[in-house]
Design a protein around this motif. Structure first.
Motif, mmCIF file in Angstrom:
data_model
loop_
_atom_site.group_PDB
_atom_site.id
_atom_site.type_symbol
_atom_site.label_atom_id
_atom_site.label_comp_id
_atom_site.label_asym_id
_atom_site.label_seq_id
_atom_site.Cartn_x
_atom_site.Cartn_y
_atom_site.Cartn_z
ATOM 1 N N HIS A 79 38.492 47.046 37.848
ATOM 2 C CA HIS A 79 37.322 47.332 37.030
ATOM 3 C C HIS A 79 36.198 47.925 37.877
ATOM 4 N N VAL A 80 35.978 47.362 39.057
ATOM 5 C CA VAL A 80 34.959 47.890 39.975
ATOM 6 C C VAL A 80 35.276 49.336 40.348
ATOM 7 N N LEU A 122 26.763 42.990 42.183
ATOM 8 C CA LEU A 122 27.466 42.593 40.968
ATOM 9 C C LEU A 122 27.347 41.085 40.804
ATOM 10 N N MET A 132 31.918 51.991 41.601
ATOM 11 C CA MET A 132 30.894 51.322 42.387
ATOM 12 C C MET A 132 31.151 51.555 43.871
ATOM 13 N N GLN A 143 26.315 48.086 46.598
ATOM 14 C CA GLN A 143 25.914 47.790 45.228
ATOM 15 C C GLN A 143 26.163 46.313 44.902
ATOM 16 N N PRO A 192 26.698 44.682 36.535
ATOM 17 C CA PRO A 192 28.074 44.420 36.098
ATOM 18 C C PRO A 192 28.488 42.981 36.406
ATOM 19 N N ARG A 193 29.243 42.378 35.470
ATOM 20 C CA ARG A 193 29.685 40.999 35.610
ATOM 21 C C ARG A 193 31.213 40.957 35.598
ATOM 22 N N PHE A 194 31.777 40.104 36.476
ATOM 23 C CA PHE A 194 33.229 40.027 36.589
ATOM 24 C C PHE A 194 33.657 38.570 36.702
ATOM 25 N N GLU A 225 32.484 38.471 30.112
ATOM 26 C CA GLU A 225 31.876 39.434 31.025
ATOM 27 C C GLU A 225 30.814 40.260 30.312
ATOM 28 N N GLN A 226 31.120 40.673 29.092
ATOM 29 C CA GLN A 226 30.209 41.538 28.343
ATOM 30 C C GLN A 226 28.994 40.777 27.823
ATOM 31 N N LEU A 270 34.563 51.733 37.522
ATOM 32 C CA LEU A 270 33.125 51.983 37.419
ATOM 33 C C LEU A 270 32.578 52.822 38.582
#
Length: 257
Positions: free
Chosen positions: A25-26, A37, A31, A35, A2-4, A141-142, A29
């Motif tokens: 967002h975390v 990121l 998380m 974990q 995952p990217r933020f 991010e995507q 998900l």
């Protein structure tokens, strides 16, 4: 992984709380501590930097991470492209901002054209600009992009042209101006690009400003004004593309590896 987007100052070995939007967002998900990121500032002077981090604490409102390492990944398009988009209505502009970001636009300026159905002023204009910037961040991010494009405030074409620096201001960057139009263009965009690549030895194009119209296109007065300020009319072929499709077709051609 995952990217933020994290506009906070980042450096390896540091611990910090993620910004509220990234923390939410975390949590969405689900998380957990331990974990990994990826974080990216998204702006100069570290626009190509991305940081690997580990979650060390999950709270109800906050997420704390440890920054483990940094790497530099330049994923920006060449040439640099500034999209001047005649604003389409409603969610079509949202879609255009998202896809233009994915395709590598360095700057997106919403143009309040004569035929634009979307009209923005005051607080509403500020909210729209913030909304489009958030869309651009999510697209970065995507897509794995580390540089968030500039999303400018909406402006008329005349006012934008008046705000530009004079040609003899000393800037060394080679800028080419293009306006997409289905009528009156002597060359297609593909022909123009082939000619520019063939002439690369004489001087490459560092940046391209691409002007596109809203639903119904640019008015004749706007087209003439653009041409008078150095915009070269080019077409995208025999078919008429929608206002949100044409700039993406242009971006895809100019940024293809």
């Amino acid at each position: 992984m995952p990217r933020f987007h994290c506009p906070e100052p980042l450096q390896t070995g540091a611990e910090l709380d993620l910004p509220a939007s990234a923390a939410r967002h975390v949590q969405v998900l689900r998380m957990q501590p331990g974990q990994s990121l990826t974080l990216f500032p998204g702006a100069e002077p570290h626009s190509n930097a991305q940081y690997q981090a580990t979650i060390v604490q999950m709270g109800r409102q906050n997420v704390r991470v440890h920054v483990d390492s940094v790497e530099h990944a330049d994923r920006e398009a060449r040439p640099t492209i500034h999209l001047l988009a005649g604003m389409p209505a409603n969610e079509r502009m949202d879609w255009l901002v998202e896809k233009a970001t994915e395709l590598g636009a360095a700057c997106i300026t919403p143009i309040a054209a004569e035929r634009s159905m979307l009209r923005l002023k005051g607080e509403r204009a500020e909210k729209k600009q913030a909304h489009w910037r958030a869309i651009a961040i999510a697209a970065c991010e995507q897509s794995g992009r580390n540089t968030v494009p500039t999303v400018a405030a909406s402006i008329s074409l005349k006012d934008w042209l008046q705000a530009q620096p004079a040609p003899d201001d000393g800037h060394a960057v080679a800028v080419q101006r293009l306006v997409l139009t289905p009528q009156g263009a002597q060359h297609s965009l593909a022909q123009w690009w082939q000619q520019r690549q063939a002439a690369a030895a004489e001087g490459s194009v560092d940046a391209v400003q691409v002007l596109t119209g809203p639903e119904g296109g640019l008015s004749e007065a706007e087209l003439q004004l653009a041409v008078a300020h150095g915009f070269v009319p080019v077409s995208l072929g025999a078919r008429i593309l929608r206002s949100e499709t044409a700039p993406l077709a242009c971006l895809a051609l100019l940024t293809a590896a």
